[in-house]
Design a protein around this motif. Structure first.
Motif, short mmCIF file in Angstrom:
data_model
loop_
_atom_site.label_atom_id
_atom_site.label_comp_id
_atom_site.label_asym_id
_atom_site.label_seq_id
_atom_site.Cartn_x
_atom_site.Cartn_y
_atom_site.Cartn_z
N GLU A 96 125.58 -13.21 45.51
CA GLU A 96 126.03 -12.12 46.37
C GLU A 96 125.22 -10.86 46.07
N GLY A 97 124.35 -10.51 47.01
CA GLY A 97 123.56 -9.29 46.88
C GLY A 97 122.52 -9.32 45.78
N ALA A 98 122.03 -10.51 45.41
CA ALA A 98 121.10 -10.56 44.27
C ALA A 98 119.84 -11.39 44.51
N ILE A 99 119.81 -12.22 45.53
CA ILE A 99 118.64 -13.07 45.74
C ILE A 99 117.39 -12.22 46.00
N TYR A 100 117.59 -10.99 46.47
CA TYR A 100 116.45 -10.11 46.74
C TYR A 100 115.61 -9.86 45.48
N ASN A 101 116.22 -10.05 44.30
CA ASN A 101 115.47 -9.83 43.06
C ASN A 101 114.23 -10.71 42.95
N TRP A 152 116.14 -22.34 43.46
CA TRP A 152 117.50 -22.72 43.09
C TRP A 152 117.91 -24.08 43.63
N LYS A 153 117.18 -24.58 44.60
CA LYS A 153 117.52 -25.86 45.22
C LYS A 153 117.60 -26.98 44.18
N LYS A 154 116.72 -26.95 43.20
CA LYS A 154 116.69 -28.02 42.20
C LYS A 154 117.96 -28.05 41.34
N TYR A 155 118.68 -26.94 41.27
CA TYR A 155 119.90 -26.89 40.48
C TYR A 155 121.12 -27.41 41.22
N LEU A 156 120.97 -27.61 42.53
CA LEU A 156 122.09 -28.10 43.33
C LEU A 156 122.14 -29.62 43.30
N LYS A 157 123.35 -30.14 43.20
CA LYS A 157 123.54 -31.58 43.36
C LYS A 157 123.20 -31.94 44.80
N ASP A 158 122.97 -33.23 45.03
CA ASP A 158 122.77 -33.68 46.41
C ASP A 158 123.97 -33.25 47.24
N ASN A 159 123.71 -32.73 48.41
CA ASN A 159 124.74 -32.22 49.31
C ASN A 159 125.46 -30.99 48.76
N GLY A 160 124.85 -30.31 47.78
CA GLY A 160 125.43 -29.07 47.25
C GLY A 160 125.21 -27.91 48.22
N TYR A 161 125.90 -26.84 47.96
CA TYR A 161 125.87 -25.69 48.87
C TYR A 161 125.25 -24.47 48.17
N ILE A 162 124.59 -23.68 48.99
CA ILE A 162 124.11 -22.39 48.52
C ILE A 162 124.73 -21.33 49.42
N TYR A 180 122.70 4.49 55.85
CA TYR A 180 123.63 3.49 56.37
C TYR A 180 124.52 4.09 57.47
N GLU A 181 125.09 5.25 57.20
CA GLU A 181 125.97 5.86 58.19
C GLU A 181 125.23 6.16 59.49
N LYS A 182 123.98 6.49 59.39
CA LYS A 182 123.17 6.83 60.58
C LYS A 182 122.71 5.58 61.34
N TYR A 183 122.42 4.49 60.60
CA TYR A 183 121.77 3.34 61.23
C TYR A 183 122.51 2.01 61.05
N LYS A 184 123.79 2.04 60.77
CA LYS A 184 124.52 0.81 60.44
C LYS A 184 124.54 -0.23 61.56
N GLU A 185 124.26 0.17 62.77
CA GLU A 185 124.25 -0.82 63.87
C GLU A 185 122.97 -1.65 63.87
N TYR A 186 122.00 -1.31 63.02
CA TYR A 186 120.72 -2.00 63.01
C TYR A 186 120.58 -3.01 61.86
N TYR A 187 121.39 -2.91 60.83
CA TYR A 187 121.25 -3.82 59.68
C TYR A 187 122.58 -3.98 58.96
N SER A 188 122.65 -5.06 58.20
CA SER A 188 123.81 -5.29 57.35
C SER A 188 123.48 -6.43 56.39
N TYR A 189 124.36 -6.62 55.44
CA TYR A 189 124.27 -7.84 54.65
C TYR A 189 124.86 -8.96 55.51
N VAL A 190 124.24 -10.11 55.40
CA VAL A 190 124.71 -11.29 56.12
C VAL A 190 124.92 -12.38 55.07
#
Length: 153
Positions: free
Chosen positions: A17-22, A32-42, A136-146
Motif C-alpha cells: 500500500e503506497g510503497a511499490i513506487y520505491n 515480487w512475482k517470484k514470491y507468490l505461490k501459483d495463483n497468488g494475488y498481488i 491535491y486540493e487544486k487538482y484532485k480530479e486528475y489523479y489519485s491512488y488506485v
C-alpha cells in the motif's frame, strides 16, 4: 524492496500500500512475482492519472515527484504484461487522502517541528507536505491512488 530475503513461492498474497513506487510499478510486479505461490494475488496501490488531459502545473509536479505516474489503462496493461490477470481496480476516494492521510499529517506538524527544534530540514519537509496538500486540493480530479488487485498467472 528489490532485494527481499524470502523463499520463492512463499506467499498467497503480497500487499503493498503506497510503497511499490520505491522500486517502480513494473519492476515491483516483476520482482515480487517470484514470491507468490501459483495463483497468488498481488494488491498494490499506485498513484495514477484519472484523465488523459491535465493542466501543465500538475503534469510538471508529478513528472518531478514520480515520473512513473501514468493512466489507469497503462497500469492495467503493465499488470497484464507482467503475467497477472486483473481481478479488480478501484480509485481511492478523497476521504482517504484528506481524512486518513493529510489531516492526521497536519495535526502532527507542530509536534514534528518542535521535536526537530525547528531545524531548516524539518521546515523544508513540512513545506513539501503542505505543497502536496495544496496541489491535491487544486487538482484532485486528475489523479489519485488506485488499488490494483491481480492474480499471478
Amino acid at each position: 524492496m528489490d532485494n527481499l530475503d524470502f523463499q520463492e513461492k512463499s506467499f498467497d498474497v503480497i500487499w503493498s500500500e503506497g510503497a511499490i513506487y520505491n522500486i517502480g510499478f513494473e519492476k515491483g510486479l516483476l520482482e515480487w512475482k517470484k514470491y507468490l505461490k501459483d495463483n497468488g494475488y498481488i494488491v498494490v496501490s499506485e498513484i495514477s492519472w484519472l484523465t488523459d488531459n491535465r493542466p501543465k502545473e500538475i503534469e510538471e509536479y508529478w513528472a518531478n515527484a514520480y515520473p512513473e505516474i501514468d493512466t489507469i489503462d497503462t497500469k492495467l496493461s503493465i499488470i497484464e504484461k507482467c503475467g497477472y490477470d486483473l481481478i479488480s481496480h478501484s480509485v481511492l476516494p478523497e476521504s482517504c487522502w484528506m481524512d486518513h492521510y493529510y489531516r492526521p499529517m497536519l495535526l502532527r506538524t507542530n509536534h514534528f517541528l518542535k521535536k526537530y527544534k525547528y531545524e531548516e530540514k524539518a521546515k523544508e519537509f513540512i513545506k513539501m507536505g503542505m505543497d502536496e496538500i495544496e496541489i491535491y486540493e487544486k487538482y484532485k480530479e486528475y489523479y489519485s491512488y488506485v488499488f490494483y488487485i491481480a492474480k499471478k498467472v
